[in-house]
Motif scaffolding. Structure first.
Motif, mmCIF file in Angstrom:
data_model
loop_
_atom_site.group_PDB
_atom_site.id
_atom_site.type_symbol
_atom_site.label_atom_id
_atom_site.label_comp_id
_atom_site.label_asym_id
_atom_site.label_seq_id
_atom_site.Cartn_x
_atom_site.Cartn_y
_atom_site.Cartn_z
ATOM 1 N N GLY A 341 0.749 -1.336 -0.088
ATOM 2 C CA GLY A 341 0.050 0.189 0.163
ATOM 3 C C GLY A 341 0.796 1.252 -0.049
ATOM 4 O O GLY A 341 0.238 2.429 0.240
ATOM 5 N N ALA A 342 2.097 1.173 -0.265
ATOM 6 C CA ALA A 342 3.024 2.401 -0.051
ATOM 7 C C ALA A 342 2.609 3.398 -1.325
ATOM 8 O O ALA A 342 3.077 4.460 -1.312
ATOM 9 C CB ALA A 342 4.356 1.909 -0.117
ATOM 10 N N GLN A 343 2.136 2.770 -2.326
ATOM 11 C CA GLN A 343 1.812 3.526 -3.555
ATOM 12 C C GLN A 343 0.710 3.618 -3.970
ATOM 13 O O GLN A 343 -0.088 2.326 -4.194
ATOM 14 C CB GLN A 343 2.728 3.177 -4.910
ATOM 15 N N THR A 344 -0.124 4.585 -4.081
ATOM 16 C CA THR A 344 -1.584 4.818 -4.471
ATOM 17 C C THR A 344 -1.816 5.653 -5.449
ATOM 18 O O THR A 344 -0.869 6.693 -5.682
ATOM 19 C CB THR A 344 -2.512 4.910 -3.066
ATOM 20 N N ILE A 345 -2.952 5.688 -6.161
ATOM 21 C CA ILE A 345 -3.507 6.570 -6.984
ATOM 22 C C ILE A 345 -4.773 6.682 -6.848
ATOM 23 O O ILE A 345 -5.523 5.821 -6.149
ATOM 24 C CB ILE A 345 -3.108 6.246 -8.565
ATOM 25 N N GLU A 346 -5.317 7.754 -7.481
ATOM 26 C CA GLU A 346 -6.728 8.298 -7.279
ATOM 27 C C GLU A 346 -7.469 7.939 -8.479
ATOM 28 O O GLU A 346 -7.007 8.105 -9.639
ATOM 29 C CB GLU A 346 -6.654 9.763 -6.797
ATOM 30 N N VAL A 347 -8.384 6.967 -8.543
ATOM 31 C CA VAL A 347 -9.335 6.683 -9.614
ATOM 32 C C VAL A 347 -10.809 6.931 -9.086
ATOM 33 O O VAL A 347 -11.241 7.128 -7.829
ATOM 34 C CB VAL A 347 -9.171 5.129 -9.702
ATOM 35 N N GLU A 348 -11.687 7.011 -10.154
ATOM 36 C CA GLU A 348 -13.037 7.190 -10.217
ATOM 37 C C GLU A 348 -13.606 5.810 -10.145
ATOM 38 O O GLU A 348 -13.673 5.349 -11.341
ATOM 39 C CB GLU A 348 -13.495 8.411 -11.162
ATOM 40 N N VAL A 349 -14.384 5.616 -9.108
ATOM 41 C CA VAL A 349 -15.316 4.348 -9.138
ATOM 42 C C VAL A 349 -16.777 4.872 -9.034
ATOM 43 O O VAL A 349 -17.097 5.306 -7.916
ATOM 44 C CB VAL A 349 -14.989 3.344 -8.081
ATOM 45 N N LYS A 354 -11.530 7.815 -5.216
ATOM 46 C CA LYS A 354 -10.977 7.247 -4.220
ATOM 47 C C LYS A 354 -9.584 6.677 -4.387
ATOM 48 O O LYS A 354 -8.893 6.551 -5.679
ATOM 49 C CB LYS A 354 -11.838 5.936 -3.662
ATOM 50 N N ASP A 355 -8.887 6.563 -3.277
ATOM 51 C CA ASP A 355 -7.377 6.049 -3.459
ATOM 52 C C ASP A 355 -7.379 4.523 -3.402
ATOM 53 O O ASP A 355 -7.722 3.941 -2.578
ATOM 54 C CB ASP A 355 -6.648 6.713 -2.360
ATOM 55 N N VAL A 356 -6.607 4.044 -4.283
ATOM 56 C CA VAL A 356 -6.459 2.539 -4.580
ATOM 57 C C VAL A 356 -4.934 2.168 -4.689
ATOM 58 O O VAL A 356 -4.030 3.139 -5.046
ATOM 59 C CB VAL A 356 -7.305 1.942 -5.701
ATOM 60 N N ASP A 357 -4.628 0.874 -4.326
ATOM 61 C CA ASP A 357 -3.084 0.580 -4.498
ATOM 62 C C ASP A 357 -2.847 0.520 -6.153
ATOM 63 O O ASP A 357 -3.678 0.133 -7.036
ATOM 64 C CB ASP A 357 -3.081 -0.720 -4.149
ATOM 65 N N GLU A 358 -1.719 1.246 -6.465
ATOM 66 C CA GLU A 358 -1.391 1.660 -7.853
ATOM 67 C C GLU A 358 -1.094 0.133 -8.562
ATOM 68 O O GLU A 358 -1.638 0.097 -9.719
ATOM 69 C CB GLU A 358 -0.055 2.479 -7.830
ATOM 70 N N PHE A 359 -0.291 -0.688 -7.861
ATOM 71 C CA PHE A 359 -0.121 -1.985 -8.540
ATOM 72 C C PHE A 359 -1.210 -2.850 -8.835
ATOM 73 O O PHE A 359 -1.566 -3.649 -9.750
ATOM 74 C CB PHE A 359 1.117 -2.705 -7.899
ATOM 75 N N ASP A 360 -1.949 -2.826 -7.873
ATOM 76 C CA ASP A 360 -3.440 -3.519 -7.866
ATOM 77 C C ASP A 360 -4.600 -3.093 -8.859
ATOM 78 O O ASP A 360 -5.055 -3.942 -9.898
ATOM 79 C CB ASP A 360 -4.091 -3.748 -6.439
#
Length: 502
Positions: A341-349, A354-360
Motif C-alpha cells: 500500500g505504499a504507492q496509491t493512485i486516485e481513481v473514479e469508481v 478514491k485512493d487505490v493501490d497503484e499496482f493492484d
C-alpha cells in the motif's frame, strides 16, 4: 642601232562598255550577281537560301516509310515489333517476379523471425521482472527454480539484444533503442541485486530498491523493447506489401504481346491462306505459357502469403500481446504485496474518487487486456490444435482471477501471510484454507499454454509462407528463357515469309 624587244603581243583594245580589267565592266542599273564571301565561300544574302541539312532520325524515318511501302519491308517491321513485345514481356515479368520473390523470402527468413525475436526480448525482460518480484516475496526461501528463471530470462534478453544489434541498420531507430537497452540492462540487474541483499537482511530498503527496479523496467526498458517490436512489425508489413501486389505491368504487356501475335497470324492467313506459321505459333505458345504461369503462380503465392499473415502473423501478434499482459499482471500482483500500500493512485469508481493501490489497479487493467486478447486469439484460430491451448489459457485466467480475489481479501483483512501464500504458494491452514492454491500456478498455466499456441502458429505461418514462396520458384528464370524462345520464334516465322520474296 635599233633593238626591237621580243615578247607577247599587246592586249586587244577593250570594246565599248568594258573596262580595262580582265572582267566585264558593270553596266549602271544592271543586277549584280551574288558574290561569294571571302570567309565562308557561301553566296551573299541576296542569293537563294541553302536547303537545311536533315537529321539522322528524319532520314531513318524516311527509310522506314519507304520500307513500309513494300511487303518485305512491312514484314521486317512486324517481326521487329513482335520480338520487342515478347522480350519486353519476359523482361518485365522476370523483374517484377524477382522483386516479389525476394520480398516473400524476406517475410519467411528475415522479417518474421526478427519480429518474433523482438517479441522475445520484450517477453524475456517482462518475465525477468516477474521472476525478480516473485523471488523477493519468497525472501530467504527463494527457490532455485525462481532464481534460475530470472537468470535465464536476463541471459535470453542479452542474447536477443546482441542479435538485434547485428540485424539492425546502423543509425536506425532500432539500433539506437538496442544500444540504450544494453546500457539499461546492467543498471536494472544492479538494482535487483541490491534489493535482494537488503531483503535477506530484513531491511525495508530492499522493497524500495525493487520498486525502483520495476519502475525502470516498466517506464524505460519495456517501452523501448516495444518500439523495437513495432519497428520489426512495420518491416514485416512492408515486405508483405512488396510481395503480394499483382504484377499488372507484366500482365498488361503479356496481353498486348498475345494480341499482336494474334493479329500477325491473322494477317498472314489473309494474305497467304496458310492457317499456321510455325514460328508465330511457337511464339504465341511461349507467351501464353508465360502469362498463365505468371497469373496462376502469383495467385497461388499471394494466397499462401495472405494465409500466412491472417492465420500466422496476426495470431502471433495477438498471442504475444496476451503473454505480455499476463507477465505484467503477474509482476503487478507481486508488487502489490511488496509495496504493502505504499504507492496509491486516485481513481473514479461509480462517480466517486478514491485512493487505490497503484499496482493492484494496474493488475486489473492487465487482466482485462489478457481477457480481450485471449478472446481474439480464439476467434482467429482456424484449427483445433491452435484453439485448444488458447481455451486452456482462458480457463487458467478465470481461476487466477478467483484466487487473486481471495488473496486480496486476506490482505485487506490484515492477514498478510495468508495473502502471500495464496500468491507464491504455501500451506493450507485453518485461517488460510486456500494457502496451498497459489495464483502462481494459474500464471504458469497461462504462460505455458500461450507458449504452446505460439509454437503452433509459428509452424502454421512457416508452412503457408513457404508455400507462397515456392509458388514463385523458377518464375523469373523460366519466364526469361521462354521470352527469348518466343522472340526467336517470332523472328523465324517472319523470316520464313521473307524467304518467299528472295
Amino acid at each position: 642601232m635599233t633593238y626591237t624587244p621580243k615578247g607577247n603581243p599587246a592586249p586587244p583594245t577593250p570594246a565599248a562598255g568594258q573596262g580595262p580589267g580582265p572582267g566585264p565592266v558593270p553596266v549602271p542599273g544592271a543586277a549584280v550577281p551574288p558574290q561569294a564571301t571571302r570567309a565562308t565561300g557561301r553566296p551573299t544574302p541576296n542569293g537563294p537560301a541553302p536547303a537545311p541539312r536533315r537529321t539522322a532520325f528524319a532520314e531513318g524515318l524516311d527509310q522506314l516509310r519507304a520500307a513500309a511501302t513494300t511487303e518485305p519491308g512491312r514484314l521486317r517491321i512486324i517481326g521487329a515489333v513482335l520480338a520487342f513485345l515478347v522480350v519486353a514481356f519476359g523482361s518485365v515479368t522476370a523483374w517484377q517476379m524477382n522483386d516479389r520473390s525476394a520480398a516473400a523470402d524476406d517475410v519467411l527468413n528475415s522479417s518474421q523471425p526478427l519480429s518474433s525475436a523482438a517479441a522475445g526480448i520484450y517477453r524475456s525482460l517482462a518475465d525477468a521482472n516477474t521472476a525478480a518480484s516473485s523471488g523477493f516475496l519468497a525472501g530467504g526461501q527463494e527457490t532455485k527454480e525462481s532464481r534460475d528463471r530470472y537468470e535465464r530470462d536476463i541471459k535470453k534478453a542479452a542474447e536477443g539484444l546482441a542479435d538485434a544489434a547485428t540485424a539492425s541498420e546502423p543509425g536506425s531507430d532500432s539500433a539506437e533503442l538496442v544500444a540504450q537497452l544494453n546500457e539499461l540492462l546492467p543498471e536494472y540487474k544492479g538494482l535487483v541485486e541490491r534489493a535482494r541483499a537488503n531483503n535477506r537482511q530484513g531491511y525495508p530498503l530492499g522493497g524500495a530498491y525493487l520498486r525502483y527496479a520495476n519502475q525502470k523496467m516498466q517506464k524505460q526498458m519495456l517501452p523501448k523493447a516495444e518500439r523495437i517490436y513495432n519497428n520489426e512489425n512495420k518491416h514485416l508489413r512492408d515486405d508483405y506489401a512488396d510481395a503480394t501486389p499483382y504484377p499488372w505491368a507484366a500482365i498488361g504487356l503479356g496481353v498486348l504481346a498475345l494480341a499482336a501475335l494474334g493479329w500477325a497470324q491473322r494477317r498472314n492467313y489473309r494474305r497467304t491462306n496458310r492457317v499456321l506459321n510455325h514460328g508465330l505459333v511457337a511464339a504465341t505458345a511461349a507467351s501464353t505459357i508465360v502469362l498463365l504461369w505468371l497469373v496462376v503462380g502469383h495467385t497461388v503465392a499471394r494466397s499462401g502469403l495472405n494465409d500466412s499473415y491472417d492465420h500466422g502473423v496476426r495470431s502471433l501478434n495477438v498471442l504475444n500481446d496476451a503473454r505480455i499482459a499476463s507477465l505484467k499482471a503477474r509482476g503487478n500482483e507481486n508488487l502489490t504485496l511488496i509495496s504493502r500500500g505504499a504507492q496509491t493512485i486516485e481513481v473514479e469508481v461509480d462517480g466517486v474518487k478514491k485512493d487505490v493501490d497503484e499496482f493492484d489497479n494496474s493488475f486489473r487493467g492487465d487482466m482485462g487486456t489478457l481477457k480481450k486478447k485471449l478472446a481474439a486469439a480464439e476467434k482467429i484460430s482456424d484449427d483445433q490444435a491452435g484453439e485448444k491451448p488458447v481455451k486452456a489459457a482462458a480457463a487458467n485466467m478465470e481461476v487466477w482471477l478467483e484466487r487473486h480475489k481471495s488473496a486480496r481479501k486476506a490482505d485487506d483483512e490484515g492477514n498478510y501471510q495468508c495473502a502471500l501464500n495464496q500468491v507464491i504458494g504455501g500451506k493450507a491452514t485453518a485461517d488460510c484454507p486456500q494457502g496451498d492454491k497459489p495464483t502462481g500456478e494459474c500464471f504458469d498455466g497461462v504462460d505455458t499454454n500461450l507458449d504452446d499456441a505460439r509454437e503452433h502458429e509459428e509452424a502454421e505461418f512457416e508452412l503457408a509462407a513457404r508455400d507462397g514462396l515456392d509458388a514463385m520458384g523458377g518464375l523469373p528464370v523460366g519466364t526469361a528463357v521462354l521470352a527469348v524462345l518466343g522472340a526467336a520464334g517470332a523472328l523465324l516465322g517472319i523470316g520464313r515469309r521473307l524467304s518467299e520474296y528472295r
